[in-house]
Write a protein that holds these residues in place. Structure first.
Motif, PDB file in Angstrom:
ATOM      1  N   GLY A 291       0.711  -1.370  -0.086  1.00  0.00           N
ATOM      2  CA  GLY A 291      -0.064  -0.013   0.017  1.00  0.00           C
ATOM      3  C   GLY A 291       0.796   1.174  -0.116  1.00  0.00           C
ATOM      4  N   ALA A 292       0.353   2.169   0.935  1.00  0.00           N
ATOM      5  CA  ALA A 292       1.345   3.563   1.064  1.00  0.00           C
ATOM      6  C   ALA A 292       2.776   3.086   1.248  1.00  0.00           C
ATOM      7  CB  ALA A 292       0.568   4.268   1.995  1.00  0.00           C
ATOM      8  N   LEU A 293       3.541   4.096   0.936  1.00  0.00           N
ATOM      9  CA  LEU A 293       4.987   4.203   1.307  1.00  0.00           C
ATOM     10  C   LEU A 293       5.481   4.403   2.866  1.00  0.00           C
ATOM     11  CD1 LEU A 293       6.269   6.379  -1.804  1.00  0.00           C
ATOM     12  CD2 LEU A 293       6.081   3.801  -1.523  1.00  0.00           C
ATOM     13  N   THR A 294       4.391   5.194   3.210  1.00  0.00           N
ATOM     14  CA  THR A 294       4.977   5.618   4.794  1.00  0.00           C
ATOM     15  C   THR A 294       3.647   5.121   5.712  1.00  0.00           C
ATOM     16  OG1 THR A 294       3.700   7.717   4.604  1.00  0.00           O
ATOM     17  CG2 THR A 294       6.139   7.694   3.786  1.00  0.00           C
ATOM     18  N   LEU A 295       3.945   4.858   6.830  1.00  0.00           N
ATOM     19  CA  LEU A 295       3.304   4.791   7.952  1.00  0.00           C
ATOM     20  C   LEU A 295       2.008   5.890   8.035  1.00  0.00           C
ATOM     21  CD1 LEU A 295       5.537   3.405  10.749  1.00  0.00           C
ATOM     22  CD2 LEU A 295       3.884   1.995   9.420  1.00  0.00           C
ATOM     23  N   PHE A 296       2.265   7.112   7.877  1.00  0.00           N
ATOM     24  CA  PHE A 296       1.401   8.008   7.869  1.00  0.00           C
ATOM     25  C   PHE A 296       0.394   8.038   7.012  1.00  0.00           C
ATOM     26  CE2 PHE A 296       0.033  12.412   6.741  1.00  0.00           C
ATOM     27  CZ  PHE A 296      -0.650  12.783   7.803  1.00  0.00           C
ATOM     28  N   ALA A 456      -6.846   7.160  -4.268  1.00  0.00           N
ATOM     29  CA  ALA A 456      -6.314   5.838  -4.662  1.00  0.00           C
ATOM     30  C   ALA A 456      -6.847   5.541  -6.073  1.00  0.00           C
ATOM     31  CB  ALA A 456      -6.586   4.894  -3.749  1.00  0.00           C
ATOM     32  N   PHE A 457      -5.984   5.001  -7.131  1.00  0.00           N
ATOM     33  CA  PHE A 457      -6.448   4.680  -8.366  1.00  0.00           C
ATOM     34  C   PHE A 457      -6.146   3.105  -8.568  1.00  0.00           C
ATOM     35  CE2 PHE A 457      -5.237   9.068  -8.153  1.00  0.00           C
ATOM     36  CZ  PHE A 457      -6.063   9.784  -8.665  1.00  0.00           C
ATOM     37  N   PRO A 458      -7.156   2.308  -8.257  1.00  0.00           N
ATOM     38  CA  PRO A 458      -6.803   0.963  -8.456  1.00  0.00           C
ATOM     39  C   PRO A 458      -6.832   0.514  -9.951  1.00  0.00           C
ATOM     40  CG  PRO A 458      -8.602   1.349  -6.812  1.00  0.00           C
ATOM     41  CD  PRO A 458      -8.285   2.687  -7.488  1.00  0.00           C
ATOM     42  N   ASP A 459      -6.195  -0.231 -10.292  1.00  0.00           N
ATOM     43  CA  ASP A 459      -5.982  -1.095 -11.524  1.00  0.00           C
ATOM     44  C   ASP A 459      -5.628   0.179 -12.498  1.00  0.00           C
ATOM     45  OD1 ASP A 459      -6.619  -3.431 -10.777  1.00  0.00           O
ATOM     46  OD2 ASP A 459      -8.856  -2.849 -11.014  1.00  0.00           O
ATOM     47  N   LEU A 460      -4.467   0.918 -11.987  1.00  0.00           N
ATOM     48  CA  LEU A 460      -4.174   2.138 -13.118  1.00  0.00           C
ATOM     49  C   LEU A 460      -3.357   1.583 -14.025  1.00  0.00           C
ATOM     50  CD1 LEU A 460      -4.545   5.193 -13.506  1.00  0.00           C
ATOM     51  CD2 LEU A 460      -2.139   5.285 -12.060  1.00  0.00           C
ATOM     52  N   PHE A 461      -3.609   1.839 -15.286  1.00  0.00           N
ATOM     53  CA  PHE A 461      -2.727   1.174 -16.404  1.00  0.00           C
ATOM     54  C   PHE A 461      -2.694  -0.235 -16.310  1.00  0.00           C
ATOM     55  CE2 PHE A 461      -0.902   5.732 -15.582  1.00  0.00           C
ATOM     56  CZ  PHE A 461      -1.563   6.315 -16.554  1.00  0.00           C
ATOM     57  N   GLY A 468      -1.325   6.057  -6.018  1.00  0.00           N
ATOM     58  CA  GLY A 468      -1.474   6.813  -4.667  1.00  0.00           C
ATOM     59  C   GLY A 468      -1.187   8.089  -4.740  1.00  0.00           C
ATOM     60  N   LEU A 469      -1.969   8.982  -3.956  1.00  0.00           N
ATOM     61  CA  LEU A 469      -1.487  10.389  -3.615  1.00  0.00           C
ATOM     62  C   LEU A 469      -2.154  10.860  -2.272  1.00  0.00           C
ATOM     63  CD1 LEU A 469      -0.012  12.986  -4.531  1.00  0.00           C
ATOM     64  CD2 LEU A 469      -2.230  13.813  -5.707  1.00  0.00           C
TER      65      LEU A 469
END
Length: 539
Positions: A291-296, A456-461, A468-469
């Protein structure tokens, strides 16, 4: 007329004669055909019982194709690939046809055993098809023999009848730059997790997790408290020297359809059992590698307050409401009989949460945590007994130690969150948190804030990929001067994170991403940039 007893025996029943279970000789198949003849003599013309139109792209070039199509449509015995097509609009091989015929044999046998009406002309067709494809049906039975033998071997030689092994390995190349502070070097870090998942009833599960890694945090600018800030911690960090340790030891069991009980003996966290994310694919539990890169960036920091050993449960009220509660004692205190420790006299975090799910696309959460933190224990510690820097896993050093490292703190924290799946490939989530920190020997309470918005953009490309942003503000102390940090800067520590997970296959993903921190540790004229390429292996 409906079927009555037709004298089928165990060895000569329809499926046993020519289905995959069959290992009979051609003579046995002839016996089966004789039974069909007897059935013909007892059966009158009957109305069809089922009509389906899921058999597609099968060219009727021979009578057998049209005959099988008719059986499929009448009795619902679906043949073909998982998408119900014979791909490429091509003719069937005799092996493929035999598999389809076998499916119809099994279906019609079941109908006969249940005394359901079957047309006389369909029995005639079935007999003719069985005669024409007798060799292929016999070979199909032999293939199933081999498969059953392999399954039996695996069952006899499996690791355990109650336990399976799963795992995750993270390789990460990362770097960080910052204005001020120590220069950070580019690093190649790792983390390995192995989980033994044991079930005693088929519905419960005992997790025994082992982990090792070598992934210290980067040194980011800090001020005031004399310890590093907890901002910018990647989900795979806080491990050192590849030492193996218990990473998770917890038991989950349902109580009917209305409740689930969670008991943890080591490294437990509220996010382990709570419905924290709703529809948000960015949240993979908080500290996973997908998932996300950071814990936050994963979810609301309120779920990182405290952790260790204790219990909790989810109580469901229909499909819309879930009431959750838990009590977790600090990891170093829970097992210690010393004065000021133990389950009830040391660090703890007691949580209550209401989750509201009006439909499959929308989730709301309201969360409250009451916690106690002894001197030197950060508020956002995630159940670590002592992290490498004795700092929190998220948030500024002021937010984790609002009274300094020598002060004890009692805290009341409030959180709110929502997640909405706007479309199959677009999810919007947001959260906010507020903590009132009662600092012992300080008259003024500390006020700690955090909030964020994630896209979140699931199945992007491509299927399985994820974009994720995340933009937000890490936990920060809103009134440092009032609680004793005279002259401390009080800027808002902004966090911006972007990543793209590319799913190479079902078990390997590569996730490049970047994190920008403005005013880390609430400082003036400071910022930091962290970059990472994370490769995750799952099995």
């Amino acid at each position: 007329m409906l079927l009555g007893s037709i004298g089928l025996t165990t060895t000569n029943a329809l499926a046993d004669a020519i289905a995959p279970q069959s290992r009979e000789t051609p003579a046995a198949n002839a016996d089966f055909l004789q039974q069909l003849d007897r059935y013909n003599n007892q059966s009158d013309s009957l109305d069809q019982v089922t009509s389906v139109q899921e058999l597609k792209d099968v060219a009727p070039t021979e009578w057998a194709y049209e005959a099988l199509r008719s059986l499929v449509e009448r009795y619902g015995c679906i043949v073909g690939y998982p998408d119900s097509t014979y791909r490429g609009n091509r003719a069937l091989t005799r092996w493929e046809f035999a598999a389809g015929l076998n499916a119809c044999m099994n279906t019609i046998e079941r109908l006969i055993q249940e005394n359901v009406a079957v047309l006389k002309e369909d029995v005639d067709t079935l007999k003719r098809l069985a005669q024409e494809f007798e060799a292929e049906l016999a070979a199909l039975g032999g293939r199933v023999d081999n498969l059953e033998g392999r399954v039996a071997f695996l069952e006899d030689n499996q690791f355990s009848t109650t336990t399976k092994l799963t795992g995750e390995v993270v390789f990460a190349v990362a770097a960080a730059t910052n204005n001020g502070g120590t220069d950070n070097q580019a690093v190649f870090q790792n983390r390995t997790r192995l989980y033994l998942e044991t079930s005693f009833t088929g519905e419960d599960i005992l997790y025994t997790g082992l982990a090792a890694g070598n992934s210290p945090r980067f040194d980011l600018p800090s001020q005031g408290t004399g310890i590093p800030t907890g901002e910018g911690t990647f989900t795979f960090q806080d491990y050192a020297d590849n030492d193996v340790a218990i990473d998770f030891l917890s038991y989950f069991t349902p109580i009917g359809d209305w409740a689930e009980v969670f008991v943890t003996a080591a490294a437990g966290a509220t996010s382990d059992y709570l419905p924290t994310a709703g529809n948000d694919p960015i949240d993979d539990g908080g500290d996973g590698g997908s998932g996300a890169l950071t814990l936050f960036g994963a979810h609301n920091p309120i779920y990182y307050i405290g952790g260790g050993a204790g219990a909790g449960f989810n109580l469901k009220f229909g499909d819309t409401f879930t009431l959750s509660t838990s009590y977790l004692a600090g990891p170093s205190d829970a097992a210690s009989p010393a004065e000021g420790a133990g389950i009830f006299n040391g660090d703890y975090a007691a949580l209550g949460q209401l989750t509201i799910t009006p439909n499959d696309s929308l989730t709301f959460v309201l969360t409250y945590v009451n916690s106690y933190h002894s001197a030197g224990t950060p508020i956002f510690n995630y159940g670590f007994a002592t992290s490498p820097d004795s700092t929190g896993v998220v948030g500024t050093s002021f937010a984790n130690f609002p009274g300094g490292t020598d002060a004890r703190v009692s805290a009341n924290s409030f959180g709110v969150g929502a997640s909405y799946r706007v479309a199959p490939q677009f999810v919007v989530s947001a959260w906010g948190g507020y903590t009132i920190a009662d600092i012992r020997n300080v008259s003024e309470d500390g006020e700690i804030w955090n909030y964020a918005l994630s896209l979140a953009f699931p199945d992007l490309f491509g299927e399985g990929n994820l974009g994720g942003l995340i933009a937000g503000v890490q936990p920060y102390l809103g009134n440092p001067a009032e609680v004793g940090f005279v002259g401390a800067s009080n800027n808002i520590p902004i966090h911006i994170e972007a990543f793209y997970r590319y799913q190479l296959n079902d078990n390997i993903s590569i996730t490049p991403g970047i994190v920008y921190l403005n005013a880390p540790d609430q400082q003036d004229d400071e910022d930091a940039i962290l970059g990472v390429v994370r490769t995750t292996f799952t099995f």
